[in-house]
Design an enzyme around this catalytic site. Structure first.
Site, mmCIF file in Angstrom:
data_model
loop_
_atom_site.group_PDB
_atom_site.id
_atom_site.type_symbol
_atom_site.label_atom_id
_atom_site.label_comp_id
_atom_site.label_asym_id
_atom_site.label_seq_id
_atom_site.Cartn_x
_atom_site.Cartn_y
_atom_site.Cartn_z
ATOM 1 C CB CYS A 19 44.508 -25.211 -7.901
ATOM 2 S SG CYS A 19 43.466 -25.892 -6.925
ATOM 3 C CB CYS A 22 42.529 -23.170 -3.836
ATOM 4 S SG CYS A 22 43.761 -24.477 -3.575
ATOM 5 C CG ASP A 432 28.968 16.068 -23.335
ATOM 6 O OD1 ASP A 432 27.804 16.311 -23.783
ATOM 7 O OD2 ASP A 432 29.580 16.402 -22.221
ATOM 8 C CG ASP A 631 30.112 16.187 -17.601
ATOM 9 O OD1 ASP A 631 29.491 15.315 -17.029
ATOM 10 O OD2 ASP A 631 29.906 17.427 -17.534
ATOM 11 C CG ASP A 635 27.176 13.841 -20.298
ATOM 12 O OD1 ASP A 635 26.167 14.213 -20.897
ATOM 13 O OD2 ASP A 635 28.505 14.342 -20.104
#
Length: 746
Positions: A19, A22, A432, A631, A635
């Site tokens: 659960c 836990c 881009d 890319d 960037d």
């Protein structure tokens, strides 16, 4: 600990979590270990990812002290073995459910036909004593894991799902034993044994857990499929002989042979032969990719037609496949913001339920109708049984697991769980140009001479000066010169001006090659060529000026066509209500020409690479939720600045740290698919959380007897057990709908 473990973290398989309570216990235990900096426990696949510099054995010991078992998960597990273990676990739970359910059904059947002897009679005393012993044995067999878990939690002064089940079924057995011995002094309605309720509750819970295990195992199919791509052996050429060796024995620089129909063992570069390779499982691209000498091949992809040799360049955990598997695992284990609310509630939920159960008992015992003790016991036990927060703990992680796995199969690598939630909120997407909207493989479209130089000389000078540049346009010019077999000259005093061009010295000549901004910077007259430059730009080509000794001598126009699916991708993004902006360092006219072909109406041109992040920040300040697609290299600052960064690349570019999402195929059309998947996942998580919250919010008052004063209805503890178990199965089933949902046509 190894460097790999420090960077990627140590993965532990946790046994015994049942659960959300836990999860908190395991996280707390691991966080307390010296050297641990970050812990992420995934309830959906019962694993933990621990980051920092800690001893794996100390981690295992900490988990054991918290009442659970742990094992280190290293390398690529055998998918067949993993699946077999899950199936064995499922069969064990089903067997426990059958034993408990069979005996419970027997008791209910003989009760239905009135074959049970009356309590208080000699026959009844003997019969019910035997039933009590058999029930105790079944509780020990079918519920052993619950009682052990509850005991360990008690020692740690914690409470979890096991606590609720142990209290509910244990109290049912103890109360029933009391009824056998003291039946005569109890009110007639209270003198009822709940042996069948205790075993049937365990039957339903084991059944639900088994079905949950089966469904949860299917959510890991993407990981198992990726692991299954890794061949176990490789054919290596050593000392002039071809031998088959284990994959872990392949070294860097080894030469490997790949025959038709074989999987490629490690990443490398093809050095002899040619073939077509199916990369669909890694990139989502169905068409085979032609491979020739000098091209990269990726581990896990399938060779189709030819036989070839390649040199190993990346092995083990460094291969693209290994990085993908690691990224998928980390994303599946990560918690989006929406999950933290459920975690905070779950952490206090079980103790609260125990308190509500005690309060329910007291209310019924003090104010309830006679026999108040019987009513108090039944209602408090029903509250304990129905309130197990399994569904609450599963609601988010199971949806994240399915979504990340589904994305990986489509060639979309989601590296962070938050991106899975944030991508669906994007209002503005910055694209881009080069390599994102366009192919990223520019070619020379035209060479124009403006002096007494031939086209070849102009091209030769431009290629020579660009030989020191890494710009995609430089590669196109150099390739054109090589195609014409032009010999490049030696360049001295080379310098690059970001976004403008390059300069250098060839023999005794000062060479400049770049855009209008570069010519202006060096005070070189160029205005007389403006019309010619604009003409190239209107065709979607990027014109660059070549100047020798302060005089413009030529123009080279480079063309980078848009990808075949860019226009369709932009249309789908706009259909999703997203504002699309293209950002490029190209001149305004060329940018508009490319944007028009792609269907983009907003353009930011002549933006230097380092200024793209500023554009993203500017949009964020205007209130936009910004996604950036690039890319992943030039960037990187913009990708990091964006709310969600999408890196367009191939399977060998998956280590781009600045991106939240990596599009392996390099297709822009995968971006709207990822956004649609994000929206569907968030909806799915909300459905799960709503269902779990509503279930617990409504079921607890009903279990406590809220309907009794109005309708005389009390919830049977056995029905409560079935409802609790099925709530988890419902959550898992709803999450699995993401596996079959369609996102590519929205």
């Amino acid at each position: 600990m190894s460097q790999d473990q420090t960077e990627d973290g140590i993965r532990l398989s946790i046994l015994g979590m049942r659960c959300a309570g836990c999860v908190s216990a395991v996280e707390g235990a691991l966080s307390a270990v010296t050297g641990v900096t970050e812990v992420t426990v995934n309830f959906a696949d019962h694993s933990a990812l621990v980051k920092g510099n800690s001893d794996p054995e100390q981690l295992k010991l900490a988990v054991k002290d918290a009442g659970f078992d742990a094992a280190i998960m290293e390398g690529f597990e055998d998918p067949a073995e993993q699946e077999q273990q899950e199936h064995q676990r499922y069969q064990q739970l089903m067997q426990k459910a059958k034993v408990a359910g069979g005996f419970g059904a027997f008791l209910m059947l003989i009760d239905m036909f009135g074959w049970m002897p009356m309590m208080g009679t000699p026959t009844g005393q003997w019969f019910w004593s035997v039933v009590a012993l058999i029930t105790l044995g079944i509780l020990a067999y079918s519920g052993e894991h619950f009682y052990k878990g509850a005991y360990k939690s008690l020692l740690l002064k914690q409470a979890n799902m096991d606590t609720l089940i142990a209290l509910g079924t244990g109290s049912a057995w103890i109360y029933s034993c009391i009824v056998i011995d003291y039946q005569a002094i109890l009110p007639s309605i209270a003198a009822h044994a709940y042996f069948e309720a205790a075993v049937v509750i365990l039957a339903f819970i084991n059944l639900g857990t088994g079905l949950e295990t089966l469904a949860r195992g299917r959510t890991s199919s993407a990981i198992r499929q990726l692991i299954g791509l890794q061949p176990r052996t490789a054919r290596v050429i050593r000392d002039g002989e071809e031998i088959d060796i284990a994959i872990e024995n392949v070294g860097l620089g080894d030469t490997l042979r790949v025959r038709p129909g074989e999987k490629i063992a490690v990443d490398g570069v093809l050095i002899e032969g040619h073939s077509s390779v199916d990369e669909s499982m890694l990139t989502g691209e169905s068409l085979p990719v032609e491979k020739t000498v000098g091209m990269q091949v990726v581990a896990g992809t399938m060779n189709q037609t030819g036989s070839f040799l390649f040199t190993a360049t990346r092995i083990g955990r460094d291969t693209a496949l290994a990085q993908i598997i690691n990224s998928v695992r980390q994303a599946q284990s990560s918690k989006p913001e929406i999950a933290r609310l459920a975690d905070r509630i779950s952490a206090v939920f079980v103790p609260a339920v125990v308190g509500i159960s005690v309060f329910t008992f007291l209310i019924w015992y003090i104010f309830g109708p006679e026999p108040s003790l019987g009513y108090a016991f039944v209602t408090s036990m029903t509250v304990l049984v129905i309130a197990c927060p399994c569904a609450l703990g599963l609601a988010t992680p199971i949806s994240v697991m399915v979504a990340v796995g589904r994305a990986a199969q489509s060639g979309i690598l989601i590296r962070k769980g938050d991106a899975l939630q944030s991508a669906g909120k994007i209002t503005c997407l910055v694209l881009d140009k080069t390599g994102t909207v366009t192919e990223g493989k520019p070619t020379v479209a035209a060479v124009s001479t403006l002096a007494d130089l031939s086209e070849d000389v102009v091209l030769q000078l431009a290629a020579s000066i660009e030989s020191g540049s890494e710009h995609p346009l430089a590669a196109a010019i150099i390739a054109a010169a090589e195609q014409k077999q032009l010999t490049l000259s030696k360049v001295t005093q080379f310098a690059a001006s970001a976004g403008h061009g390059v300069s250098g010295q060839i023999d005794d000549q000062a060479i400049l090659f770049g855009n209008v901004a570069l010519m202006t910077e060096y005070n070189i007259a160029h205005t007389e060529y403006t019309a010619q430059l604009e003409q190239f730009a209107l065709l979607g080509q990027t014109p660059m000026l070549l100047a020798v000794n302060q005089r413009v001598v030529g123009i080279i126009a480079v063309s980078d066509p848009i990808k075949k699916d860019s226009a369709a991708a932009v249309q789908r993004l706009q259909h999703l209500g997203i504002r699309v902006i293209m950002v490029t360092g190209d001149n305004t006219i060329t940018a508009h020409a490319i944007a028009k072909q792609a269907g983009i109406t907003e353009i930011r041109a002549q933006v230097l690479p380092q200024d793209k992040a500023a554009v993203v920040k500017e949009l964020q300040l205007l209130g936009e939720i910004v996604g950036m697609v690039g890319d992943g290299i030039n960037d990187a600052p913009a990708l990091a600045q964006a709310d969600v960064g999408f890196a367009i690349g191939t399977g060998t570019d998956v280590a781009i740290e600045s991106a939240d999402v990596v599009i392996l195929q390099g297709s822009l059309v995968k971006v709207p698919e990822a956004i649609a998947l994000s929206k569907a996942t968030v909806i799915n998580i909300k459905q799960n959380l709503f269902g779990a919250f509503v279930y617990n919010t409504l079921s607890i008052p009903i279990a406590a007897g809220l309907l009794y004063p109005l309708f005389g209805v009390l919830l049977n503890p056995m029905i409560a057990g079935a409802a609790m178990a099925m709530s988890s199965v419902t959550v898992v089933t709803n999450a699995n709908r993401l596996r079959w949902a369609k996102f590519d046509d929205k």
